[in-house]
Write an enzyme that holds these catalytic residues in place. Structure first.
Site, PDB file in Angstrom:
ATOM      1  N   ASP A   1      -2.115  -5.671  -0.679  1.00  0.00           N
ATOM      2  CA  ASP A   1      -0.916  -4.706  -0.276  1.00  0.00           C
ATOM      3  C   ASP A   1      -1.511  -3.341  -0.400  1.00  0.00           C
ATOM      4  O   ASP A   1      -2.074  -2.935  -1.286  1.00  0.00           O
ATOM      5  CB  ASP A   1       0.029  -5.019  -1.623  1.00  0.00           C
ATOM      6  CG  ASP A   1       1.360  -4.343  -1.611  1.00  0.00           C
ATOM      7  OD1 ASP A   1       1.341  -3.166  -0.610  1.00  0.00           O
ATOM      8  OD2 ASP A   1       1.982  -4.519  -2.531  1.00  0.00           O
ATOM      9  N   VAL A   2      -1.217  -2.673   0.944  1.00  0.00           N
ATOM     10  CA  VAL A   2      -1.957  -1.360   0.812  1.00  0.00           C
ATOM     11  C   VAL A   2      -1.319  -0.305   0.018  1.00  0.00           C
ATOM     12  O   VAL A   2      -1.818   0.709  -0.454  1.00  0.00           O
ATOM     13  CB  VAL A   2      -1.705  -0.769   2.410  1.00  0.00           C
ATOM     14  CG1 VAL A   2      -2.596  -1.552   3.081  1.00  0.00           C
ATOM     15  CG2 VAL A   2      -0.244  -0.817   2.649  1.00  0.00           C
TER      16      VAL A   2
ATOM     17  N   ASN B   1      -2.375   1.225   9.693  1.00  0.00           N
ATOM     18  CA  ASN B   1      -1.352   0.824  10.648  1.00  0.00           C
ATOM     19  C   ASN B   1      -0.053   0.271   9.755  1.00  0.00           C
ATOM     20  O   ASN B   1       1.011   0.086  10.343  1.00  0.00           O
ATOM     21  CB  ASN B   1      -1.928  -0.239  11.495  1.00  0.00           C
ATOM     22  CG  ASN B   1      -0.640  -0.942  12.221  1.00  0.00           C
ATOM     23  OD1 ASN B   1       0.136  -0.570  13.165  1.00  0.00           O
ATOM     24  ND2 ASN B   1      -0.367  -2.322  11.825  1.00  0.00           N
TER      25      ASN B   1
ATOM     26  N   TYR C   1      12.337   5.759   6.314  1.00  0.00           N
ATOM     27  CA  TYR C   1      11.265   5.799   7.467  1.00  0.00           C
ATOM     28  C   TYR C   1      10.977   7.001   8.173  1.00  0.00           C
ATOM     29  O   TYR C   1       9.635   7.285   8.164  1.00  0.00           O
ATOM     30  CB  TYR C   1      11.983   4.769   8.636  1.00  0.00           C
ATOM     31  CG  TYR C   1      10.853   4.169   9.460  1.00  0.00           C
ATOM     32  CD1 TYR C   1      10.092   3.241   9.264  1.00  0.00           C
ATOM     33  CD2 TYR C   1      10.749   4.783  10.698  1.00  0.00           C
ATOM     34  CE1 TYR C   1       8.809   2.819  10.226  1.00  0.00           C
ATOM     35  CE2 TYR C   1       9.798   4.310  11.847  1.00  0.00           C
ATOM     36  CZ  TYR C   1       9.049   3.527  11.575  1.00  0.00           C
ATOM     37  OH  TYR C   1       8.233   3.020  12.619  1.00  0.00           O
TER      38      TYR C   1
ATOM     39  N   LYS D   1       7.303   8.782   7.900  1.00  0.00           N
ATOM     40  CA  LYS D   1       6.301   9.034   8.922  1.00  0.00           C
ATOM     41  C   LYS D   1       5.879  10.482   9.320  1.00  0.00           C
ATOM     42  O   LYS D   1       5.070  11.059   9.662  1.00  0.00           O
ATOM     43  CB  LYS D   1       7.033   8.481  10.348  1.00  0.00           C
ATOM     44  CG  LYS D   1       7.201   6.992  10.426  1.00  0.00           C
ATOM     45  CD  LYS D   1       5.790   6.361  10.169  1.00  0.00           C
ATOM     46  CE  LYS D   1       5.680   4.971  10.498  1.00  0.00           C
ATOM     47  NZ  LYS D   1       4.265   4.266  10.672  1.00  0.00           N
TER      48      LYS D   1
HETATM   49  C1  BGC Z   1      10.292   1.909  14.924  1.00  0.00           C
HETATM   50  C2  BGC Z   1      10.940   0.899  15.927  1.00  0.00           C
HETATM   51  C3  BGC Z   1      11.773   1.684  17.102  1.00  0.00           C
HETATM   52  C4  BGC Z   1      10.731   2.932  17.656  1.00  0.00           C
HETATM   53  C5  BGC Z   1      11.487   3.764  18.568  1.00  0.00           C
HETATM   54  C6  BGC Z   1       9.438   2.840  15.688  1.00  0.00           C
HETATM   55  O1  BGC Z   1       8.625   3.721  14.937  1.00  0.00           O
HETATM   56  O2  BGC Z   1       9.573   0.924  14.303  1.00  0.00           O
HETATM   57  O3  BGC Z   1      11.915   0.087  15.379  1.00  0.00           O
HETATM   58  O4  BGC Z   1      12.320   0.876  17.834  1.00  0.00           O
HETATM   59  O5  BGC Z   1      10.151   3.724  16.382  1.00  0.00           O
HETATM   60  O6  BGC Z   1      12.882   4.385  18.087  1.00  0.00           O
END
Ligand code: BGC
Length: 279
Positions: free
Chosen positions: A77-78, A104, A177, A181
């Site tokens: 598990d990273v 990744n 998310y 990122k």
């Molecule tokens: C997400 C995908 C999405 C894509 C473009 C990615 O980072 O994991 O679910 O389709 O971005 O929106």
């Protein structure tokens, strides 16, 4: 050929990464799987990291072995410090060193913000951001210890962070998310600044919509795919192999002067396509 099709992409030179040792996290599926196979195809020995679905990880290993490459699967598990430390120790033990890390492993746990639980928030940050921190830290220790090995690569080590167009594009219902990122972007740039003088190259690939299990609902039906493609100026969904190719190129000496850069591989998704007809 439909609007969403494309011809197959040309092959990279078979000796692009010969003699190099690569770790790809989350390599049992999607972009990670394609990247591990690509690294093997161009001559690297590959550690196929996974956290679940051992069978799938072993299939990736067999696929690499089938064309004469060397690979093994390692469960870790990273987001778990001890497991990452052990994974890198095992790699140095079996492959003597690490030359390339493709960070990744990533997940989505989408939820409207007012309903997002602390565990949905935390797990995404743990895997997507802390996971990259831990893997990068352990890889960098080995890069610094070993230095440049003439004849293997011009640099002492390469890190490719797999980010997303959502390091830039806000995305409702995915605050965990997008934050993870955008954190990856600053982690990548800070590490590039901190370690370039020691000949360590850190870069990122930011995929757009790629046909993987992670975003299956977005392309699974013709209707879903058509509405997804409206957000992609180039007019098609990407393939995992296209991200793999970008990662292999960034890891190679062909792009030795590329440092601290994000390569968007997104068919133009980040170009505000709605402004083509409005504004
Ligand atoms: C997400 C995908 C999405 C894509 C473009 C990615 O980072 O994991 O679910 O389709 O971005 O929106």
């Amino acid at each position: 050929m439909g609007v969403t099709s494309h011809d197959s992409i040309p092959s990279l030179p078979a000796s692009l990464l010969t003699g190099q040792k690569a770790l790809v996290t989350g390599a049992n599926s999607g972009i990670g799987r394609a990247t591990a196979i690509k690294m093997g195809q161009v001559g690297a020995d590959v550690v196929v990291n996974y956290v679940e679905d051992e069978e799938a990880a072993k299939e990736v290993v067999s696929e690499i072995e089938d064309f004469g490459g060397r690979a093994y699967a390692h469960r870790a598990d990273v987001a778990n410090e001890d497991e990452v430390v052990t994974m890198l120790e095992a790699m140095v033990d079996r492959f003597q060193t690490i030359d390339i890390l493709v960070a990744n492993a990533g997940i989505q746990r989408d939820a409207p913000f007012e309903n997002m639980t602390i565990s949905e928030w935390q797990r995404v940050l743990d895997v997507n951001l802390t996971g990259q921190f831990l893997c990068a830290r352990e890889a960098i220790k080995e890069f610094v210890r070993r230095g440049v090995v003439p004849g293997t690569s011009n640099s002492a080590g390469k890190i490719i962070c797999i980010s997303s167009v959502h390091q830039l594009i806000p995305w409702a219902g995915r605050a965990n998310y997008t934050v993870s990122k955008s954190g990856v972007q600053m982690l990548m740039e800070t590490l590039a600044q901190e370690f370039s003088s020691r000949k360590i190259r850190v870069n990122a690939v930011a995929p757009g919509a790629i046909r993987t299990p992670m975003n299956r609902p977005a392309w699974e039906t013709p209707e879903a795919e058509a509405s997804l493609v409206e957000m992609i100026p180039y007019g098609r969904v990407g393939d995992p192999e296209e991200i793999a190719t970008a990662a292999a190129l960034l890891a190679s000496d062909l792009l030795d002067y590329v440092v601290g850069t994000t390569l968007y591989v997104d068919g133009g998704m980040k170009l505000f396509p709605e402004f083509l007809h409005g504004g």
